[in-house]
Each structure stands twice: as structure tokens, then as C-alpha cells.
Scaffold this motif. Sequence first.
Motif, PDB file in Angstrom:
ATOM      1  N   HIS A   1      52.650  93.368 -41.791  1.00 17.29           N
ATOM      2  CA  HIS A   1      53.946  93.437 -41.821  1.00 17.29           C
ATOM      3  C   HIS A   1      54.709  93.512 -40.467  1.00 17.29           C
ATOM      4  N   ALA A   2      54.265  94.217 -39.489  1.00 19.59           N
ATOM      5  CA  ALA A   2      54.926  93.817 -38.296  1.00 19.59           C
ATOM      6  C   ALA A   2      55.221  92.649 -37.451  1.00 19.59           C
ATOM      7  N   ALA A   3      53.885  92.185 -37.397  1.00 23.09           N
ATOM      8  CA  ALA A   3      54.264  90.185 -37.198  1.00 23.09           C
ATOM      9  C   ALA A   3      55.616  89.971 -38.016  1.00 23.09           C
ATOM     10  N   ALA A   4      55.511  89.826 -38.994  1.00 20.94           N
ATOM     11  CA  ALA A   4      56.008  89.049 -39.847  1.00 20.94           C
ATOM     12  C   ALA A   4      57.471  89.887 -39.576  1.00 20.94           C
TER      13      ALA A   4
ATOM     14  N   PHE B   1      51.909  86.210 -52.034  1.00 16.23           N
ATOM     15  CA  PHE B   1      51.149  84.684 -53.078  1.00 16.23           C
ATOM     16  C   PHE B   1      52.042  84.288 -53.622  1.00 16.23           C
ATOM     17  N   ARG B   2      53.048  84.556 -54.272  1.00 13.73           N
ATOM     18  CA  ARG B   2      54.754  84.279 -54.809  1.00 13.73           C
ATOM     19  C   ARG B   2      55.462  83.172 -54.133  1.00 13.73           C
ATOM     20  N   ARG B   3      54.437  83.743 -52.048  1.00  9.85           N
ATOM     21  CA  ARG B   3      56.022  83.056 -51.380  1.00  9.85           C
ATOM     22  C   ARG B   3      55.058  81.463 -50.731  1.00  9.85           C
ATOM     23  N   THR B   4      53.856  81.765 -51.515  1.00  8.37           N
ATOM     24  CA  THR B   4      52.597  80.263 -50.707  1.00  8.37           C
ATOM     25  C   THR B   4      52.843  78.981 -51.675  1.00  8.37           C
ATOM     26  N   PRO B   5      54.048  78.418 -50.773  1.00  8.03           N
ATOM     27  CA  PRO B   5      54.030  76.837 -51.016  1.00  8.03           C
ATOM     28  C   PRO B   5      53.244  76.020 -51.856  1.00  8.03           C
ATOM     29  N   GLY B   6      51.847  76.090 -51.813  1.00  4.43           N
ATOM     30  CA  GLY B   6      50.429  75.372 -53.183  1.00  4.43           C
ATOM     31  C   GLY B   6      50.934  76.171 -53.633  1.00  4.43           C
TER      32      GLY B   6
ATOM     33  N   ARG C   1      42.533  76.689 -47.862  1.00  3.23           N
ATOM     34  CA  ARG C   1      43.348  75.000 -47.361  1.00  3.23           C
ATOM     35  C   ARG C   1      44.635  75.616 -47.943  1.00  3.23           C
ATOM     36  N   PRO C   2      45.021  76.285 -47.312  1.00  2.90           N
ATOM     37  CA  PRO C   2      46.483  76.558 -47.933  1.00  2.90           C
ATOM     38  C   PRO C   2      47.716  75.143 -47.940  1.00  2.90           C
ATOM     39  N   SER C   3      47.191  74.614 -46.913  1.00  2.00           N
ATOM     40  CA  SER C   3      48.413  73.829 -46.473  1.00  2.00           C
ATOM     41  C   SER C   3      48.352  72.329 -47.289  1.00  2.00           C
ATOM     42  N   GLU C   4      47.331  72.689 -48.927  1.00  2.73           N
ATOM     43  CA  GLU C   4      47.247  71.232 -49.515  1.00  2.73           C
ATOM     44  C   GLU C   4      46.563  72.407 -51.260  1.00  2.73           C
ATOM     45  N   ILE C   5      46.750  71.815 -52.425  1.00  5.31           N
ATOM     46  CA  ILE C   5      46.441  71.801 -53.620  1.00  5.31           C
ATOM     47  C   ILE C   5      45.746  70.316 -54.142  1.00  5.31           C
ATOM     48  N   GLN C   6      44.517  70.419 -55.066  1.00  5.06           N
ATOM     49  CA  GLN C   6      43.839  69.323 -55.126  1.00  5.06           C
ATOM     50  C   GLN C   6      44.795  68.748 -56.255  1.00  5.06           C
ATOM     51  N   LEU C   7      45.725  67.526 -57.074  1.00  2.00           N
ATOM     52  CA  LEU C   7      46.211  67.637 -58.366  1.00  2.00           C
ATOM     53  C   LEU C   7      45.624  66.488 -59.020  1.00  2.00           C
ATOM     54  N   PHE C   8      45.487  66.691 -60.692  1.00  6.07           N
ATOM     55  CA  PHE C   8      44.427  65.873 -61.386  1.00  6.07           C
ATOM     56  C   PHE C   8      45.645  65.684 -61.910  1.00  6.07           C
ATOM     57  N   LEU C   9      46.570  64.061 -62.311  1.00  2.17           N
ATOM     58  CA  LEU C   9      47.927  63.713 -63.887  1.00  2.17           C
ATOM     59  C   LEU C   9      46.532  62.965 -64.401  1.00  2.17           C
ATOM     60  N   ASN C  10      46.029  63.069 -65.699  1.00  5.60           N
ATOM     61  CA  ASN C  10      45.660  61.802 -66.331  1.00  5.60           C
ATOM     62  C   ASN C  10      47.088  60.335 -66.374  1.00  5.60           C
ATOM     63  N   ASP C  11      45.840  59.806 -66.551  1.00  7.31           N
ATOM     64  CA  ASP C  11      46.475  58.758 -66.377  1.00  7.31           C
ATOM     65  C   ASP C  11      46.938  57.050 -67.711  1.00  7.31           C
ATOM     66  N   GLY C  12      45.731  58.119 -67.958  1.00  8.67           N
ATOM     67  CA  GLY C  12      45.928  57.790 -69.525  1.00  8.67           C
ATOM     68  C   GLY C  12      44.785  56.554 -70.183  1.00  8.67           C
ATOM     69  N   SER C  13      44.503  56.038 -69.422  1.00 10.74           N
ATOM     70  CA  SER C  13      43.401  54.988 -69.212  1.00 10.74           C
ATOM     71  C   SER C  13      42.055  55.586 -69.247  1.00 10.74           C
TER      72      SER C  13
ATOM     73  N   GLY D   1      49.623  78.797 -43.934  1.00 10.75           N
ATOM     74  CA  GLY D   1      48.482  80.183 -43.970  1.00 10.75           C
ATOM     75  C   GLY D   1      49.398  81.232 -44.689  1.00 10.75           C
ATOM     76  N   GLN D   2      48.562  82.372 -44.655  1.00 11.45           N
ATOM     77  CA  GLN D   2      48.328  83.324 -44.957  1.00 11.45           C
ATOM     78  C   GLN D   2      49.291  84.357 -44.788  1.00 11.45           C
ATOM     79  N   ASN D   3      49.487  84.414 -43.153  1.00 10.70           N
ATOM     80  CA  ASN D   3      50.320  84.960 -42.286  1.00 10.70           C
ATOM     81  C   ASN D   3      51.450  84.375 -42.327  1.00 10.70           C
ATOM     82  N   ASP D   4      51.721  83.326 -42.526  1.00 11.29           N
ATOM     83  CA  ASP D   4      53.409  82.561 -42.758  1.00 11.29           C
ATOM     84  C   ASP D   4      54.392  83.047 -43.822  1.00 11.29           C
TER      85      ASP D   4
END
Length: 394
Positions: free
Chosen positions: A19-22, A137-142, A294-306, A338-341
Motif C-alpha cells: 500500500h505504501a508503495a502504491a 484483483f478486481r483491477r487486474t487486467p487479465g 503469469r499476470p500479463s497474459e490469459i489463455q483463451l479458447f473460442l470454439n471455431d465450430g468444426s 504484476g500484483q504490485n501494479d
Amino acid sequence: MAESLGVAVIGAGMAGKAHAAAYRTASALYSPVLPQLRLVSIGDVNAEFGSLAARRFGYERNDTSWQAIAEADDIDVVSVVIANSLHREVVEGLLAAGKHVLCEKPLSDTLADARAMADAARQAEAHGTLARIGFTFRRTPGIAYIRDLIQNGVLGNVLHFSGRYWTDYGFSPSAPMSWRYKGGPGSGALADVGSHLTYVSEFLCGDIKSISGGRLATAIAKRPLPLSAVMGHDHVAVSDTFEAVENDDYAAFNAEFTNGAGSFEVSRVAAGHANSLQFEVFCENGAAKFDQRRPSEIQLFLNDGSGNENGYRQVILGPGHPYISGGLAMDAPEVGFGQNDAFGYQARAFLEEVAGLSAEASLPRCAFDEGVRNMELLNAVTESSLSNGKKITL
């Protein structure tokens, strides 16, 4: 808008330093619309800890009582980052003194105290004094991006949530006794990290309607007393005198959302997992994964239909995703977050509200009533556990 805001942090431990650093970085996030911030005091009953933190993070002084901060005319905004059992007295005292308060989660150590704090917050807000809870964590971009994908229909309705928050600060039997190991059922790992996992799940999936299958377990029954003051999760020299651990090292439960169902597991004895918040959310059009390591990324799966090319892909977060554009000194893809951000974003959201910025132009805000809701969920897990996994309707 005030010309300046004086800031103090009560608690010089691990989260207190975050908090102090934030507050040091908050005014540099986004366009410079905040009043001047004056970093005034770090409060801690341990004068050495408080003095070291004040010098490290550029605060003018340190105080050894919350009352001194409440009485100080040069302080307007205070973060409360101390043992959960102390929150109510300190927060209510600060609000009575007219200080704006940002309180760490969980709101308190009992649901009754949390509800009393929310009542005090409503009374204070009627007189222009704000009280907010730190749901980092509500402010975590991912996490926010996954929420957007659910709400805008790309992922669609949630079918199933699976989450865990594993930590290992208590896996060693020689880890010293501290306030974290004291308190009633549900005040251990469930309150410490399960609080994060539950509010993240509702942020993504909507309200939890019921909880069942609650289980609390204490893996290490006693802890040695430390020979010196303990900061955060530090390990210090210990004596040969032991005290009983009063709360849970491990917790698990199931939940029913308005849409979909979920399973949860939290631990403070998961060796090798220092800080592993992970979840997977399965939806009608695909799925998404988040891993705090790995907070600067997410893993995403979208169904392509086939089905021929179905599978998870890596999505690197950048300025096109929530909160990043203008919110980092170098707001470019693959620079990282990261979490400090997230603590910086949390401080920024609170200060923007204190300064009078509109909610539409600001980061997410978290009222004490939401902290009460979070504790109602934790209380339901505890009640389920004490009733052999009984279903608890909320």
C-alpha cells in the motif's frame, strides 16, 4: 477538489508496504488529475518496522498508534493493513475522525463486526467521508478482460468455474506462530486467500446462490513462538514453546451461481506454490484461464465450430485490454503487469473517488457492503464445513 491529500498507511508488514508503495505511484498512473499527494506517515506498533518503511517509501514520519494518525491534521486518507481482528476498532475510529479509509480484505474477523463497519461507513459517507475495501484483483487486467469477454457475449454464459488459491507460507512446521494462525474456524486460509477467490468468482460469474461441501482442515496443529517480531510471512528464529493453531490451513467448497456451478480450493500449506491464484471459467462459447504467476497474459479458447483447430491460445495483454492504456509508464504489449501494479491501481481508484472523479471515468470501486457480502460467503463455507458439508442458501 482539494489542493492536496495527506496519506498514511497503518501497518508496515508485507501488504502494508505494498500500500505504501502504491500511493507513491498512484499519481503517475493515467493523466495527472489527482491533487498533490503528501506521503505523511507509516503507522505500526513496532517503531522499527514503521521507521524503516517510512524511510524506504519516502513518508515524512512514522507513528506507533492509530490514534496519532486519527488525530493528525495533515492526514486525509488512510490505508488500514493490520490483523483482521483489529480492523473494526481502527476503521471506526478513523471514520469518526473524518479520515477516508481504504481497508484490506477481509473486512474483519467476524461477520457481525463487518456488518457494524458497513453501518459506520454508510453513516460516514452521508457526511462526505469514504470507506472502501481493497479487492485488489478486481483491477487486474487479465481478470477484467475475461469478465468483458463473458459480458459482451464472446464467451457467453458461464457454465462452470474452477478456482484455486494455493500458497505455501505455512507449509513448514517451523514457521512461527502469528496472528494468522489464531481465530475461529474459517479465519485461516479461507479468510486470507479464499476471500480473494470468492470475490473474483462473483466478479466473473455473478452472484453465488448457495454453497455446499464445505471442508476446513488444519494440517499443522501447533506452531513455535517466535523469538522476535514477525513481519508478514517471514520466518524468524523460534523458541521451543509451541501454541495450538486455531484455524484452517486448507479449505474447499462448491458453489452454485445464478448461472453455472463452481469448485474452490485454497491452502497455505501447498509447498512450491508461493502465490498461485489460478482459475478456469468454462462458458457456452469457449473458456478462459488465468494464472497469477503469469499476470500479463490469459489463455483463451473460442470454439471455431468444426473442432479441428479448437484449443487454448495465449493472449498477451496490452493497451487494448482493461486499465493498461495510460495506466503504466510503458503501456505496450508484453511489457508486463504484476500484483504490485494492481495495488497501484487500487490506490488510484480510491484516490480518484476521494478527489471527486466520476465512477464512469475511474477504475472499479469496492464499498464496505461488498466486503460484507464476501464475508457472508466465507461464513457460509464455515457453516457448511461445521455441518458436514450441508448446503447453505444465500
